[in-house]
Write an enzyme that holds these catalytic residues in place. Structure first.
Site, PDB file in Angstrom:
ATOM      1  N   CYS A  16       5.126  16.627  25.829  1.00 13.64           N
ATOM      2  CA  CYS A  16       4.784  15.482  26.659  1.00 13.64           C
ATOM      3  C   CYS A  16       3.972  14.494  25.858  1.00 13.64           C
ATOM      4  CB  CYS A  16       4.036  15.915  27.908  1.00 13.64           C
ATOM      5  SG  CYS A  16       2.369  16.441  27.571  1.00 13.64           S
ATOM      6  N   CYS A  19       0.968  15.492  23.987  1.00 12.58           N
ATOM      7  CA  CYS A  19       1.174  16.113  22.685  1.00 12.58           C
ATOM      8  C   CYS A  19       1.389  15.046  21.616  1.00 12.58           C
ATOM      9  CB  CYS A  19       2.411  17.007  22.705  1.00 12.58           C
ATOM     10  SG  CYS A  19       2.486  18.107  24.101  1.00 12.58           S
ATOM     11  N   ASP A 396      22.294 -20.684  23.420  1.00 12.79           N
ATOM     12  CA  ASP A 396      22.853 -21.390  22.281  1.00 12.79           C
ATOM     13  C   ASP A 396      24.306 -21.729  22.627  1.00 12.79           C
ATOM     14  OD1 ASP A 396      23.274 -21.976  19.366  1.00 12.79           O
ATOM     15  OD2 ASP A 396      24.579 -20.231  19.572  1.00 12.79           O
ATOM     16  N   ASP A 590      23.976 -16.217  19.067  1.00 20.13           N
ATOM     17  CA  ASP A 590      24.917 -15.392  18.305  1.00 20.13           C
ATOM     18  C   ASP A 590      24.365 -14.999  16.943  1.00 20.13           C
ATOM     19  OD1 ASP A 590      24.978 -17.826  17.107  1.00 20.13           O
ATOM     20  OD2 ASP A 590      27.155 -18.047  17.098  1.00 20.13           O
ATOM     21  N   ASP A 594      20.381 -19.257  14.942  1.00 20.00           N
ATOM     22  CA  ASP A 594      19.414 -19.177  16.039  1.00 20.00           C
ATOM     23  C   ASP A 594      18.620 -17.878  16.014  1.00 20.00           C
ATOM     24  OD1 ASP A 594      21.331 -17.438  16.878  1.00 20.00           O
ATOM     25  OD2 ASP A 594      22.108 -18.727  18.460  1.00 20.00           O
TER      26      ASP A 594
END
Ligand code: ADP
Ligand code: MG
Length: 695
Positions: A16, A19, A396, A590, A594
């Site tokens: 968890c 730990c 964009d 893309d 950008d």
């Protein structure tokens, strides 16, 4: 100064977040360690250290001293399966046997059976049962105590001791049984977060069939080198990223893109590792292998997603660290006021600190793992959290809203050069540009069988165009910001009104030609934008480096605002502007021109990122196929995930509040308190599992 070295150390035995925090603390306090990240889901630590001051053995030793195992560097999957399996079987055996002995007691308690048992069985025998059943827990408590740490097990052990102290050994035995069951449920819950990741990793190809000295041999994937010829038979998984040099096949790309429609590949096509060749064999030249492949990077990014945690996750973690002292104090008060050791023990046992820490990562890792299989690569819970409350969408244009496959529609000459000469110079200047407009010009040249010249000098000017030297002439090709006098070209305005993008060709400082290009809007964009609005995005704006008229026309068609003639740095500025006004900004792009704006946005989403390294690196979320429907889908995923996280946290909080109150008031019997402690884990597990399936 020597550069810091970074290593990844596989660790096992972390169940968890508590730990993971211990391990991180243990590593970070070593001299020479600059930073450490411990990933619970991926079961590893990423440590940055100064090799002059400390070495790997010392770091591993510190992890072992903290009580965890450094897994040998075998395939992590096998290590996981064997270690986990053994541990679980052992636990089950113990719990099962012990459970049988005391199970009757559960029903017996109501009938007074428990008291009879307590009276007639010697105390020492009872103690033996408690110690035998609770042995791993008590060892854990001792180990923590040696380190000066108090864990939730410590509190529960105090509860067991309290029960023994008043001679209720059967109750103590049951509490121990439920503690073991609770541990089991907890580690199962923590591991289930890793399930989605493990399923993803299992798709990675293990071997490849390569051609060496004319002979086909099967080799482990690690031995394939770039440039080698790989052979893939029908039904096999493609082992590398590469280019098809012979053969035809339909390829199931769903492991990467999530798209179930297979794609046709022919010589020249790009193929990706982990996709499957159906019908047809392929010869492929390996371009990327192993971790460098798109799939390898997806796995790595998903594994490391834990490092970019949701803010809520950190808050819950900090709270869970405070939680134990609070429970201790409540238990102390209960004892002072009621003087009842059993109610005090019930307070100590009902507390369940790990659920606070588990509530967030279990849901988020399930969501990220499941999304990766649908072509949505999400780099961390933080981005899901930010996306869920985003209100501004910036988009964009070229390559993102449009197909990114523009066509050259017109070629004009303005100083007597022929169409062929203009195309030759334009396509040659664009020879090395990755811009979709450049590709369009090259495509036209290819189509008209125009051979390209080799530019002696080439420079791409982001957002403007390219310049180069070809055959001794200085060539520039770009938009009207690059070549302002071109605006006076008589037909410019008219062409732009038609939504066309104009590129001007300049030779030695003289306007020589104009190319008009047209790109088509992706057909699914209007519906996707509509959906985004319905999901609560209030403001959509188009950001483009293209000219105003072209941009305005498209924006109008989509019913959104737009800003044109932006350079990449202008796009960053616009993003910052919105952020300064308190908006949470999603930017979809893309990755061409950008990428910085994508990185600046609160959540940068890259379209069709498979195979494009920049986009995959810069974005926070990468969509592995060209489909705008994925944009609202990832937004919905983020909302769903955060809803599940909040439900998990709310349930845990209510459970603890009610449990603690009832226990302190003496209404909750100790045995029931112990039995109920796994409840939040079970709820978290079940609730989060909903994220593994698509709605
Ligand atoms: P968008 O913001 O629409 O995606 P970009 O920032 O990629 O557009 O490019 C903006 C503009 O810069 C393009 O419309 C084009 O006019 C010009 N441009 C960029 N790169 C090139 C190139 N390689 N060749 C010609 N023009 C280019
Ligand atoms: Mg673009």
């Amino acid at each position: 100064m020597r550069r810091a070295q970074t290593v990844e150390i596989p660790i096992s035995g972390m169940d968890c977040a508590e730990c993971a925090r211990h391990v991180r603390g243990a590593i970070e306090k070593l001299p020479g360690v600059q930073s450490a990240q411990v990933l619970l889901g991926a079961e590893k630590a990423i440590v940055e250290f100064d090799p002059d001051k400390i070495g790997l053995p010392e770091i591993c030793a510190a992890i072992r001293t903290a009580g965890y195992e450094v897994s040998p560097l075998e395939s992590p999957k096998d290590a996981l399966a064997s270690a986990e399996g053994f541990h679980r079987r052992l636990t089950l055996l113990l719990v099962g046997t012990f459970g049988l002995i005391v199970n009757a007691v559960v029903f017996g308690e109501i009938l007074g059976f428990l008291d009879i048992l307590n009276e007639h069985v010697p105390f020492l025998l009872g103690l033996t049962v408690v110690v035998a059943g609770g042995y791993p827990i008590f060892m854990d408590v001792l180990r923590a105590a040696v380190r000066g740490k108090v864990t939730s097990h410590t509190l529960m052990t105090l509860g067991v001791i309290a029960a023994l102290a008043v001679g209720q050994w059967a109750t103590a035995g049951l509490v121990v049984l439920f503690m073991r069951i609770g541990d089991y449920v907890e580690s199962f819950t923590a591991h289930s977060a890793r399930r989605a990741l493990r399923e993803l990793t299992s798709l990675a190809p293990q071997t490849a069939r390569v051609e060496r000295q004319g002979v086909e041999i099967q080799v482990p994937i690690g031995e394939v080198s770039v440039g080698e010829i790989v052979i893939v038979r029908p039904g096999e998984r493609i082992p590398v990223d590469g280019q098809v040099i012979a053969g035809h096949a339909t390829v199931d790309q769903s492991p990467i893109t999530g798209e179930s429609m297979p794609a046709e590949v022919i010589p020249g096509s790009r193929v990706y590792a982990a996709t499957i060749a159906k019908l047809g064999s392929l010869r492929i030249r390996a371009e990327k292998v192993g971790e460098d492949t798109t799939f390898g990077r997806v796995i790595k990014m998903v594994e490391e997603a834990e490092a970019h945690r949701a803010h809520l996750h950190s808050v819950a973690d900090r709270f869970s660290a405070l939680y134990l002292p609070i429970v201790g104090a409540i238990a102390g008060l209960t004892f002072l006021i009621t003087r009842n050791p059993l109610s005090t023990a019930a307070v100590l046992v009902v507390a369940c600190s790990c659920s606070f820490a588990l509530a967030t990562p279990v849901a988020i890792l399930a969501s990220i793992g499941a999304s990766a299989r649908r072509g949505l690569l999400i780099k961390g819970g933080r981005y899901l959290e930010l996306l869920a409350r985003a209100d501004v969408l910036l988009v964009d244009k070229t390559g993102t809203l449009t197909l990114g496959q523009p066509q050259v529609t017109d070629v004009f000459s303005s100083c007597g050069l022929s169409r062929k000469e203009i195309l030759t110079l334009a396509a040659s200047a664009e020879r090395y540009s990755e811009h979709p407009l450049a590709e369009a010009i090259r495509a036209l040249a290819r189509c008209e069988n125009i051979p390209l010249l080799e530019p002696r000098y080439f420079e791409a000017v982001p957002g403007l165009g390219v310049s180069g030297v070809i055959g001794g002439k200085r060539i520039r090709i770009g938009n009207s910001r690059m070549i302002p006098e071109a605006q006076r070209f008589p037909m410019a305005a008219e062409l732009e009104e038609q939504g066309k993008t104009l590129l001007f060709l300049e030779i030695d400082g003289q306007l020589a030609g104009i190319l008009a290009l047209e790109d088509t809007l992706r057909p699914e964009v209007p519906a996707a934008l509509q959906e985004m609005r319905a999901l609560g995005i209030r403001h959509v704006e188009l950001l483009t480096g293209d000219n105003e008229r072209t941009a305005a026309r498209l924006a109008q068609e989509l019913g959104v605002l737009c800003r044109a003639k932006l350079l990449p740095e202008d796009k960053i500025r616009v993003v910052k502007e919105f952020q300064a006004r308190g908006h949470t900004v999603v930017m979809v792009g893309d990755g061409v021109n950008d990428a910085p704006a994508l990185a600046q946005a609160d959540v940068g989403i890259a379209m069709a990122a498979a195979g494009t390294d920049v986009a995959m690196e810069a974005a926070h979320i990468a969509l592995m196929r060209e489909d705008w429907h994925l944009v609202p889908e990832v937004l919905r995923t983020s909302r769903r995930t955060m809803r599940v996280v909040k439900m998990n946290l709310a349930f845990t909080a209510i459970y603890n509040l009610v449990g603690l109150s009832l226990a302190a008031l003496g209404i909750l019997p100790l045995v029931v308190a112990a039995a109920a402690q796994s409840l939040p884990d079970i709820v978290i597990l079940g609730n989060s599992a909903r994220l593994l399936t698509r709605k």
